[in-house]
Write a protein that holds these residues in place. Structure first.
Motif, PDB file in Angstrom:
ATOM      1  N   ALA A   1     -52.406 -67.158 -62.201  1.00 50.01           N
ATOM      2  CA  ALA A   1     -53.677 -67.414 -61.520  1.00 50.01           C
ATOM      3  C   ALA A   1     -54.267 -68.754 -61.965  1.00 50.01           C
ATOM      4  CB  ALA A   1     -54.655 -66.272 -61.775  1.00 50.01           C
ATOM      5  N   THR A   2     -54.162 -69.056 -63.246  1.00 50.39           N
ATOM      6  CA  THR A   2     -54.685 -70.324 -63.769  1.00 50.39           C
ATOM      7  C   THR A   2     -53.933 -71.503 -63.171  1.00 50.39           C
ATOM      8  OG1 THR A   2     -55.286 -69.225 -65.837  1.00 50.39           O
ATOM      9  CG2 THR A   2     -55.147 -71.627 -65.888  1.00 50.39           C
ATOM     10  N   ALA A   3     -52.598 -71.413 -63.146  1.00 45.48           N
ATOM     11  CA  ALA A   3     -51.779 -72.487 -62.587  1.00 45.48           C
ATOM     12  C   ALA A   3     -52.019 -72.609 -61.078  1.00 45.48           C
ATOM     13  CB  ALA A   3     -50.308 -72.243 -62.873  1.00 45.48           C
ATOM     14  N   LEU A   4     -52.211 -71.484 -60.412  1.00 45.07           N
ATOM     15  CA  LEU A   4     -52.502 -71.491 -58.973  1.00 45.07           C
ATOM     16  C   LEU A   4     -53.762 -72.303 -58.695  1.00 45.07           C
ATOM     17  CD1 LEU A   4     -52.113 -70.321 -56.028  1.00 45.07           C
ATOM     18  CD2 LEU A   4     -53.644 -68.485 -56.772  1.00 45.07           C
ATOM     19  N   LEU A   5     -54.841 -71.992 -59.412  1.00 44.96           N
ATOM     20  CA  LEU A   5     -56.103 -72.710 -59.184  1.00 44.96           C
ATOM     21  C   LEU A   5     -55.977 -74.193 -59.500  1.00 44.96           C
ATOM     22  CD1 LEU A   5     -58.721 -70.108 -60.420  1.00 44.96           C
ATOM     23  CD2 LEU A   5     -58.064 -70.671 -58.076  1.00 44.96           C
ATOM     24  N   ALA A   6     -55.206 -74.523 -60.534  1.00 41.81           N
ATOM     25  CA  ALA A   6     -55.002 -75.936 -60.870  1.00 41.81           C
ATOM     26  C   ALA A   6     -54.282 -76.651 -59.729  1.00 41.81           C
ATOM     27  CB  ALA A   6     -54.210 -76.060 -62.171  1.00 41.81           C
TER      28      ALA A   6
ATOM     29  N   ARG B   1     -56.692 -80.060 -52.762  1.00 45.44           N
ATOM     30  CA  ARG B   1     -57.806 -80.013 -51.804  1.00 45.44           C
ATOM     31  C   ARG B   1     -58.865 -81.050 -52.132  1.00 45.44           C
ATOM     32  NH1 ARG B   1     -62.441 -77.123 -52.298  1.00 45.44           N
ATOM     33  NH2 ARG B   1     -62.244 -76.340 -50.182  1.00 45.44           N
ATOM     34  N   THR B   2     -59.658 -81.356 -51.114  1.00 44.41           N
ATOM     35  CA  THR B   2     -60.835 -82.198 -51.310  1.00 44.41           C
ATOM     36  C   THR B   2     -62.033 -81.263 -51.305  1.00 44.41           C
ATOM     37  OG1 THR B   2     -61.006 -82.536 -48.926  1.00 44.41           O
ATOM     38  CG2 THR B   2     -59.792 -84.191 -50.174  1.00 44.41           C
TER      39      THR B   2
ATOM     40  N   ALA C   1     -55.625 -74.029 -50.521  1.00 43.96           N
ATOM     41  CA  ALA C   1     -56.000 -75.445 -50.427  1.00 43.96           C
ATOM     42  C   ALA C   1     -56.482 -75.809 -49.027  1.00 43.96           C
ATOM     43  CB  ALA C   1     -54.824 -76.327 -50.826  1.00 43.96           C
ATOM     44  N   SER C   2     -56.070 -75.044 -48.026  1.00 42.69           N
ATOM     45  CA  SER C   2     -56.431 -75.380 -46.641  1.00 42.69           C
ATOM     46  C   SER C   2     -57.852 -74.963 -46.258  1.00 42.69           C
ATOM     47  CB  SER C   2     -55.441 -74.724 -45.673  1.00 42.69           C
ATOM     48  OG  SER C   2     -55.645 -73.320 -45.633  1.00 42.69           O
TER      49      SER C   2
END
Length: 165
Positions: free
Chosen positions: A86-91, A97-98, A143-144
């Protein structure tokens, strides 16, 4: 093995019928020799559903009239298809993303709203594991989304949590 019977009304590939007949023959021979087949053979109910995207499939099957009786099984390794904690996903999501940084609360909100943890396209959890791991598809999906969409998800999740208390 009597449950494996041919439905004469359905179109059936000849190789499948030959396999079933040979399997029945072998099972009959073993049982006739006095062996207990219950220790060897197990009946499974298998439910297959067609999916639109091959990346969502657990098993890819194709029928070819020119094949030489080959069976190809594609095994997937969740360590390869779902490499992110989960941590790596959010990173990864925040790199792509902007807009504002996505937080664990945002992640919890979207998982609740879209049932992401139940969708193997996005998440996988070992039966003995405590947490989920996430795929590249999850990175792309998260990210989308726009800041506005995340704000709406957060508000809906906050209201859901209030009604649960």
């Amino acid at each position: 093995m009597q449950f494996m019977k041919v439905d004469k009304n359905a179109t059936m590939v000849a190789e499948v019928q030959e396999f079933i007949d040979e399997l029945r023959h072998l099972m009959d021979d073993v049982e006739a020799a006095g062996s207990d087949m219950a220790r060897v053979a197990t009946v499974y109910d298998i439910n297959m559903q067609s999916v639109k995207k091959m990346t969502s499939a657990d098993l890819v099957v194709a029928v070819s009239p020119t094949a030489d009786g080959q069976v190809v099984v594609r095994k997937t390794d969740p360590n390869q298809t779902h490499p992110y904690s989960a941590t790596a996903l959010l990173a990864k999501v925040n790199e792509k993303r902007t807009g504002r940084k996505i937080t664990t609360y945002d992640h919890q909100a979207i998982c609740w709203k879209e049932s992401l943890r139940e969708d193997t396209k996005y998440a996988w959890k070992h039966s003995n594991g405590a947490s989920h791991v996430w795929s590249g598809d999850a990175v792309s999906h998260l990210a989308s989304l726009t800041d506005r969409q995340y704000d709406e998800l957060r508000a809906a999740y906050r209201e859901h949590l209030r009604t649960q208390a």
